[in-house]
Design a protein around this motif. Structure first.
Motif, PDB file in Angstrom:
ATOM      1  N   THR A 205     -25.307 107.142   7.863  1.00 34.78           N
ATOM      2  CA  THR A 205     -24.615 108.795   8.595  1.00 34.78           C
ATOM      3  C   THR A 205     -23.230 108.177   8.233  1.00 34.78           C
ATOM      4  O   THR A 205     -22.184 109.449   8.531  1.00 34.78           O
TER       5      THR A 205
ATOM      6  N   ASP B 234     -38.859 112.883  16.050  1.00 30.38           N
ATOM      7  CA  ASP B 234     -37.715 112.605  16.088  1.00 30.38           C
ATOM      8  C   ASP B 234     -37.347 111.977  14.533  1.00 30.38           C
ATOM      9  O   ASP B 234     -37.467 110.738  14.129  1.00 30.38           O
TER      10      ASP B 234
ATOM     11  N   SER C 179     -26.049 117.834  15.594  1.00 27.38           N
ATOM     12  CA  SER C 179     -26.049 116.028  15.594  1.00 27.38           C
ATOM     13  C   SER C 179     -27.462 115.588  16.112  1.00 27.38           C
ATOM     14  O   SER C 179     -28.982 116.444  16.812  1.00 27.38           O
ATOM     15  N   GLY C 180     -28.113 114.978  15.376  1.00 24.32           N
ATOM     16  CA  GLY C 180     -30.107 114.758  15.471  1.00 24.32           C
ATOM     17  C   GLY C 180     -29.696 114.018  17.068  1.00 24.32           C
ATOM     18  O   GLY C 180     -30.911 114.488  17.755  1.00 24.32           O
ATOM     19  N   THR C 181     -28.824 113.400  17.531  1.00 27.44           N
ATOM     20  CA  THR C 181     -28.745 114.098  19.151  1.00 27.44           C
ATOM     21  C   THR C 181     -29.049 115.251  20.122  1.00 27.44           C
ATOM     22  O   THR C 181     -29.981 114.798  20.936  1.00 27.44           O
TER      23      THR C 181
ATOM     24  N   GLU D 161     -40.433 108.947  16.028  1.00 30.13           N
ATOM     25  CA  GLU D 161     -40.396 108.850  15.631  1.00 30.13           C
ATOM     26  C   GLU D 161     -40.913 108.219  14.298  1.00 30.13           C
ATOM     27  O   GLU D 161     -40.900 106.894  14.422  1.00 30.13           O
TER      28      GLU D 161
ATOM     29  N   ASN E 180     -36.197 103.767  13.112  1.00 26.94           N
ATOM     30  CA  ASN E 180     -34.725 103.306  12.968  1.00 26.94           C
ATOM     31  C   ASN E 180     -35.277 101.542  13.020  1.00 26.94           C
ATOM     32  O   ASN E 180     -34.888 100.655  12.590  1.00 26.94           O
TER      33      ASN E 180
ATOM     34  N   ALA F 288     -35.237 112.018  12.779  1.00 24.02           N
ATOM     35  CA  ALA F 288     -34.373 112.100  11.735  1.00 24.02           C
ATOM     36  C   ALA F 288     -33.949 111.480  10.366  1.00 24.02           C
ATOM     37  O   ALA F 288     -33.386 112.144   9.833  1.00 24.02           O
ATOM     38  N   ARG F 289     -35.226 110.279   9.719  1.00 21.69           N
ATOM     39  CA  ARG F 289     -35.146 110.057   8.796  1.00 21.69           C
ATOM     40  C   ARG F 289     -36.145 110.835   7.709  1.00 21.69           C
ATOM     41  O   ARG F 289     -37.244 110.362   7.606  1.00 21.69           O
TER      42      ARG F 289
ATOM     43  N   SER G 272     -24.674 102.225   7.484  1.00 22.57           N
ATOM     44  CA  SER G 272     -25.754 103.598   7.651  1.00 22.57           C
ATOM     45  C   SER G 272     -25.411 104.067   7.087  1.00 22.57           C
ATOM     46  O   SER G 272     -24.210 104.643   5.849  1.00 22.57           O
TER      47      SER G 272
ATOM     48  N   ASN H 141     -32.686 116.490  19.382  1.00 18.90           N
ATOM     49  CA  ASN H 141     -33.756 115.883  20.180  1.00 18.90           C
ATOM     50  C   ASN H 141     -33.221 116.277  21.773  1.00 18.90           C
ATOM     51  O   ASN H 141     -34.566 115.552  22.582  1.00 18.90           O
TER      52      ASN H 141
ATOM     53  N   GLU I 259     -28.864 107.564  22.932  1.00 15.14           N
ATOM     54  CA  GLU I 259     -28.657 108.801  22.959  1.00 15.14           C
ATOM     55  C   GLU I 259     -28.292 109.376  24.368  1.00 15.14           C
ATOM     56  O   GLU I 259     -28.052 109.959  24.906  1.00 15.14           O
TER      57      GLU I 259
ATOM     58  N   LYS J 282     -27.777 112.420   6.959  1.00 15.86           N
ATOM     59  CA  LYS J 282     -27.973 110.889   6.874  1.00 15.86           C
ATOM     60  C   LYS J 282     -27.796 111.096   5.188  1.00 15.86           C
ATOM     61  O   LYS J 282     -26.914 111.183   4.900  1.00 15.86           O
TER      62      LYS J 282
ATOM     63  N   HIS K 165     -35.190 106.004  19.033  1.00 16.27           N
ATOM     64  CA  HIS K 165     -32.817 106.305  19.256  1.00 16.27           C
ATOM     65  C   HIS K 165     -33.562 107.298  21.220  1.00 16.27           C
ATOM     66  O   HIS K 165     -31.912 106.428  21.068  1.00 16.27           O
TER      67      HIS K 165
ATOM     68  N   CYS L  89     -32.375 115.152  10.599  1.00 15.32           N
ATOM     69  CA  CYS L  89     -31.224 115.496   9.903  1.00 15.32           C
ATOM     70  C   CYS L  89     -30.368 115.439   8.806  1.00 15.32           C
ATOM     71  O   CYS L  89     -31.212 114.858   7.790  1.00 15.32           O
TER      72      CYS L  89
ATOM     73  N   ARG M 186     -28.092  94.556   9.414  1.00 11.95           N
ATOM     74  CA  ARG M 186     -28.988  95.953   9.247  1.00 11.95           C
ATOM     75  C   ARG M 186     -27.466  96.528   8.022  1.00 11.95           C
ATOM     76  O   ARG M 186     -26.688  96.861   8.432  1.00 11.95           O
TER      77      ARG M 186
HETATM   78  N1  TLP Z   1     -28.389 106.728  14.176  1.00 13.15           N
HETATM   79  C1  TLP Z   1     -26.983 106.115  14.126  1.00 13.15           C
HETATM   80  C2  TLP Z   1     -27.008 105.354  15.094  1.00 13.15           C
HETATM   81  O1  TLP Z   1     -27.219 106.389  16.443  1.00 13.15           O
HETATM   82  C3  TLP Z   1     -27.520 104.394  15.261  1.00 13.15           C
HETATM   83  C4  TLP Z   1     -27.726 105.052  12.711  1.00 13.15           C
HETATM   84  O2  TLP Z   1     -26.678 104.468  11.801  1.00 13.15           O
HETATM   85  O3  TLP Z   1     -29.107 104.783  12.363  1.00 13.15           O
HETATM   86  N2  TLP Z   1     -32.336 109.475  15.434  1.00 13.15           N
HETATM   87  C5  TLP Z   1     -32.674 108.726  14.888  1.00 13.15           C
HETATM   88  C6  TLP Z   1     -33.854 108.112  14.026  1.00 13.15           C
HETATM   89  C7  TLP Z   1     -31.165 107.900  14.495  1.00 13.15           C
HETATM   90  O4  TLP Z   1     -31.433 107.567  14.022  1.00 13.15           O
HETATM   91  C8  TLP Z   1     -30.580 109.255  15.001  1.00 13.15           C
HETATM   92  C9  TLP Z   1     -28.890 108.585  14.463  1.00 13.15           C
HETATM   93  C10 TLP Z   1     -29.878 109.972  15.842  1.00 13.15           C
HETATM   94  C11 TLP Z   1     -31.302 110.130  15.938  1.00 13.15           C
HETATM   95  C12 TLP Z   1     -28.756 110.783  16.226  1.00 13.15           C
HETATM   96  O5  TLP Z   1     -28.703 111.663  15.322  1.00 13.15           O
HETATM   97  P1  TLP Z   1     -26.821 111.764  15.402  1.00 13.15           P
HETATM   98  O6  TLP Z   1     -26.370 110.608  14.903  1.00 13.15           O
HETATM   99  O7  TLP Z   1     -26.522 112.795  14.575  1.00 13.15           O
HETATM  100  O8  TLP Z   1     -26.574 112.152  16.742  1.00 13.15           O
END
Ligand code: TLP
Length: 345
Positions: free
Chosen positions: A10, A171, A59-61, A138, A142, A173-174, A8, A64, A90, A202, A85, A199, A322
């Protein structure tokens, strides 16, 4: 031999410039709103995305979760994709902690939700049913291969949501990978949404943190929710300092990761026994499977053999992988990953 970690983005470690900025960061108590580094990061993020205000979250979690709860009250319903995601990964936080009901509609292969599916999922005004309050998207998506949703599509969903008095959360994140993939600025992709998370930890390499952006009133609500969720931090400027370096120096280089994902995919595509997803990679993720007729065990078994050779890959199905490129994956790492896959298969 050092590990080549493709599980990842991450897993990215902070850069030397980040560690230096963290050591030097001016800090204060952010629960009192007195951390200068954190305040600066939040202002930078809001400005960059064209929103009134921003909130740093661990965190991203949590971004959201607080982001969705700030739009909804208990019993409200959010429309989201069945591969989102937030729905899959989550820990069911929106329903467990916020009492928010979710209506999952199919994600199309390109990460979108069909506009008719959204329209049909909006509840009528009927006392038997939950109140539809929010739609979430999103970007990049992902589980749909890291594909980017374009501004035109997001605008169409925004218009549909707003016409029906719903809100739209993204969302992201990316988000900056999406912008790089599409060759646009991130601000354009989020103009139609009411709220967005992205995020720092990442592809942008910061050690911790995400940002939630929206209107001033909305962020004030999210700020209280962050406190309720235990995410009010004190001298968090140490973390924000890395986030500032991330925004200032790590966004523009993301196309390099996308280029390496292309090289990785091209190399892996030549190896008998591996089948790449059509279209992969869209951004920094390569999705592939073991060919149906390949007698080489499961993806987990292959991943263990790769790990013995210092290559770490993500296993996302019985026969599916992946691989994610990021700042710490250089050209040599890509070559080594390809040759090790070849050797192991
Ligand atoms: N994704 C992580 C894992 O949880 C799967 C990864 O390795 O891809 N939204 C999206 C689209 C994400 O991919 C992730 C993390 C999150 C939110 C949550 O972010 P975190 O890990 O910071 O809570």
């Amino acid at each position: 031999m050092t590990f080549i970690d493709l599980r990842s983005d991450t897993v990215t470690q902070p850069t030397p410039a980040m560690r230096e900025a963290m050591a030097q960061a001016p800090v204060g108590d952010d629960v009192y709103g007195e951390d200068p580094s954190l305040n600066r990061l939040q202002e930078m993020a809001a400005e960059r995305l064209g929103k009134e205000a921003a909130l740093f979250v661990p965190s991203g979690t949590m971004g959201n979760l607080a982001g969705i709860l700030a739009h909804c009250t208990r019993g409200d319903e959010v429309i989201l994709g069945n591969k989102a995601h937030t729905f899959l990964f989550e820990a069911g936080g929106i329903s467990a902690l916020g009492g928010v009901h979710s209506c999952q509609i199919p994600n199309q292969e390109d990460g979108t939700l069909d506009l008719d599916d959204i329209r049909n999922a909006i509840r009528p005004d009927d006392a038997h049913q939950p109140v539809t309050r929010l739609v979430t998207l999103e970007n990049t998506h992902n589980r749909c291969g890291g594909v980017a949703l374009n501004a035109e599509y997001t605008r169409a969903v925004g218009q549909l949501a707003h016409d029906r008095n719903l809100r739209l959360h993204l969302d992201g994140a990316r988000l900056f990978n999406a912008a790089a993939g599409l060759g646009v600025v991130a601000k354009e992709l989020v103009e139609p949404v009411d709220s967005v998370t992205f995020c720092l930890s990442k592809g942008l390499c910061a050690p911790v943190g995400s940002i939630l952006c929206g209107s001033r009133d909305y962020i004030q609500k999210a700020h209280r929710l962050r406190k309720q969720l235990g995410g009010g931090m004190r001298q968090a400027g140490i973390l924000a300092a890395a986030g500032i370096v991330a925004l200032e120096t790590m966004v523009e280089r993301l196309p390099e990761d996308h280029k390496r994902a292309q090289s990785l995919a091209q190399g892996l595509a030549q190896i008998p026994g591996l089948v790449l997803d059509p279209g992969t990679p869209y951004t920094n993720m390569v999705f592939l499977s073991l060919a149906e007729d390949a007698q080489i065990g499961t993806a987990s078994q292959v991943a263990r053999r790769l790990a013995d050779q210092s290559i770490l890959v993500g296993v996302v199905g019985e026969r599916r992988f992946r691989l994610v490129t990021h700042y710490w994956i250089n050209d040599e790492a890509v070559d080594r990953a390809i040759s090790t896959f070849r050797a192991v298969l």
